[in-house]
Design an enzyme around this catalytic site. Structure first.
Site, PDB file in Angstrom:
ATOM      1  N   GLN A  75       0.863  -1.340   0.403  1.00 21.18           N
ATOM      2  CA  GLN A  75       0.377  -0.010   0.018  1.00 21.18           C
ATOM      3  C   GLN A  75       0.624   1.453  -0.170  1.00 21.18           C
ATOM      4  O   GLN A  75       0.441   1.952   0.633  1.00 21.18           O
ATOM      5  CB  GLN A  75      -0.759   0.177   1.122  1.00 21.18           C
ATOM      6  CG  GLN A  75      -1.849  -0.898   1.193  1.00 21.18           C
ATOM      7  CD  GLN A  75      -3.340  -0.315  -0.175  1.00 21.18           C
ATOM      8  OE1 GLN A  75      -3.011   1.200  -0.790  1.00 21.18           O
ATOM      9  NE2 GLN A  75      -3.888  -1.163  -1.202  1.00 21.18           N
ATOM     10  N   SER A  76       2.336   0.932  -0.530  1.00 26.82           N
ATOM     11  CA  SER A  76       2.516   2.368  -1.069  1.00 26.82           C
ATOM     12  C   SER A  76       1.787   3.207  -1.399  1.00 26.82           C
ATOM     13  O   SER A  76       1.884   3.415  -2.301  1.00 26.82           O
ATOM     14  CB  SER A  76       4.110   1.876  -1.945  1.00 26.82           C
ATOM     15  OG  SER A  76       4.725   2.614  -1.322  1.00 26.82           O
ATOM     16  N   ASN A  77       1.879   4.610  -1.054  1.00 21.82           N
ATOM     17  CA  ASN A  77       1.590   5.692  -1.412  1.00 21.82           C
ATOM     18  C   ASN A  77       3.010   6.491  -2.346  1.00 21.82           C
ATOM     19  O   ASN A  77       2.436   7.479  -3.114  1.00 21.82           O
ATOM     20  CB  ASN A  77       1.608   6.940  -0.311  1.00 21.82           C
ATOM     21  CG  ASN A  77       0.716   6.501   1.045  1.00 21.82           C
ATOM     22  OD1 ASN A  77      -0.749   5.877   0.059  1.00 21.82           O
ATOM     23  ND2 ASN A  77       1.147   6.466   2.395  1.00 21.82           N
TER      24      ASN A  77
END
Ligand SMILES: *Cc1c(COP(=O)(O)O)cnc(C)c1O
Length: 339
Positions: A75-77
């Protein structure tokens, strides 16, 4: 200290707003709490990586790259903002996603930031937790070079001296906003992970001789390790800026008491912080970074480390897109509100 000397692609919506949080401040009964809205940088739901990417992507173009490679957690921004920036510039984007949480949750693995990575046309490839992601990116770059591509590698979180320039700029911007309205800032608090945000901020604050202490709330590494990595990057950033030695080791302060079971795993106080911001201020935090950052801020207020009469600025680094990968964490709250 002249940032215009560094190549940059102007894309973020700047300056981001600086706002007072009246209901939250009243609820906590301590200092006046302000927020610097870097969740509103504008790129694909915003966030702190956009400021870093303005400098990193300019460097990629200057080197003639046609492809960008980066890495992050599922879930890397950072991955999502890199995918969006690449789309805007017409560059191919390859993202390596590390399974840091071991979650089998369908939303965690395909919704939220992952959905957006793919909407922006980025290619993703999964890696097991704990593998050497920098080495994995090198292997991919070598393969792409063999296919005639010109890849540019962005480290995880965009955290190198080039990316950190984005947060040197943020320090200038914030101090200038405070000066313009006669706002004396006693402390700045923000979440700290791959270190570029805190390193850039402290370098900018020190270069300005602002005299404002900065507290990073860790989301992964223990305090000592986090402080060392921020300090190392701050030193390299100061050298790049032409003011070597401007940051002292004692300027770098992190508190990793709010990490809990690990990176990307919210604790009860993370969820409480998210609910408080949503219900008192109408502002979305995230379960990986800003939720833990605010949990730290709230705890420091409750323990009297920030007191009445002071003004504390929370730098909101974004991340709300990740909420849609974490709906399971909010299941209990949902039951209570469904009539
Ligand atoms: C990456 C990120 C951070 C941490 O910033 P670093 O520069 O990696 O320390 C904080 N908040 C959000 C929402 C992020 O995506």
């Amino acid at each position: 200290m002249h940032l215009a000397r560094f190549p940059r692609i102007f894309l973020a919506h700047l300056p981001t707003p600086l706002e007072r949080l009246d209901r939250l401040s009243k609820e906590l009964g301590g200092p006046e709490i302000w927020i610097k809205r870097d969740d509103c940088t504008g790129l694909s739901t915003g966030g702190n990586k956009t400021r870093k990417l303005e400098f990193l992507m300019a460097e990629a173009l200057a080197q003639g790259a046609d492809t960008v490679i980066t890495q992050g957690a599922t879930q890397s921004n950072h991955a999502r903002q890199t995918a969006a920036f690449s789309a805007k510039l017409g560059l191919a984007c390859h993202i390596l996603l590390e399974d840091r949480t071991g979650s089998n949750d369908a939303n965690y693995n395909t919704n939220g930031n992952v959905l957006l990575d793919h909407l922006h046309g980025a290619k993703t490839s999964r890696r097991a937790g704990g593998v050497d992601m920098a080495a994995e990116m090198e292997v991919l770059a070598e393969r792409l070079r063999g296919e005639g591509r010109k890849p540019y590698i962005i480290p995880g979180g965009g955290s190198n001296p080039t990316g950190a320039l984005g947060y040197v700029n943020c320090a200038f911007e914030l101090v200038s906003q405070a000066n313009d309205r006669g706002l004396v800032i006693d402390h700045i608090v923000t979440a700290t992970g791959s270190a570029g945000t805190q390193a850039g901020l402290i370098t900018g604050l020190k270069a300005l001789n602002a005299g404002i202490p900065l507290l990073g709330i860790g989301v992964r590494a223990p305090k000592e390790k986090q402080e060392e990595s921020v300090y190392a990057l701050a030193q390299r950033t100061a050298e790049k800026l032409g003011c070597p030695g401007v940051v002292a080791r004692s300027d770098v302060v992190a508190d990793s008491s709010y990490v809990g079971a690990g990176y990307g795993i919210p604790r009860e106080d993370t969820l409480e912080a998210i609910r408080m911001f949503a219900q008192l201020e109408g502002i979305l935090l995230d379960p990986v970074y800003s939720g833990k950052g605010v949990a730290g801020l709230i705890d420091h207020v409750r323990k009297g480390r920030f007191t009445k009469g002071q003004r504390v600025v929370f730098l909101h680094t974004g991340g709300a897109a990740g909420l849609f990968g974490y709906d399971a964490a909010f299941a209990e709250g949902r039951k209570a509100l469904e009539m």
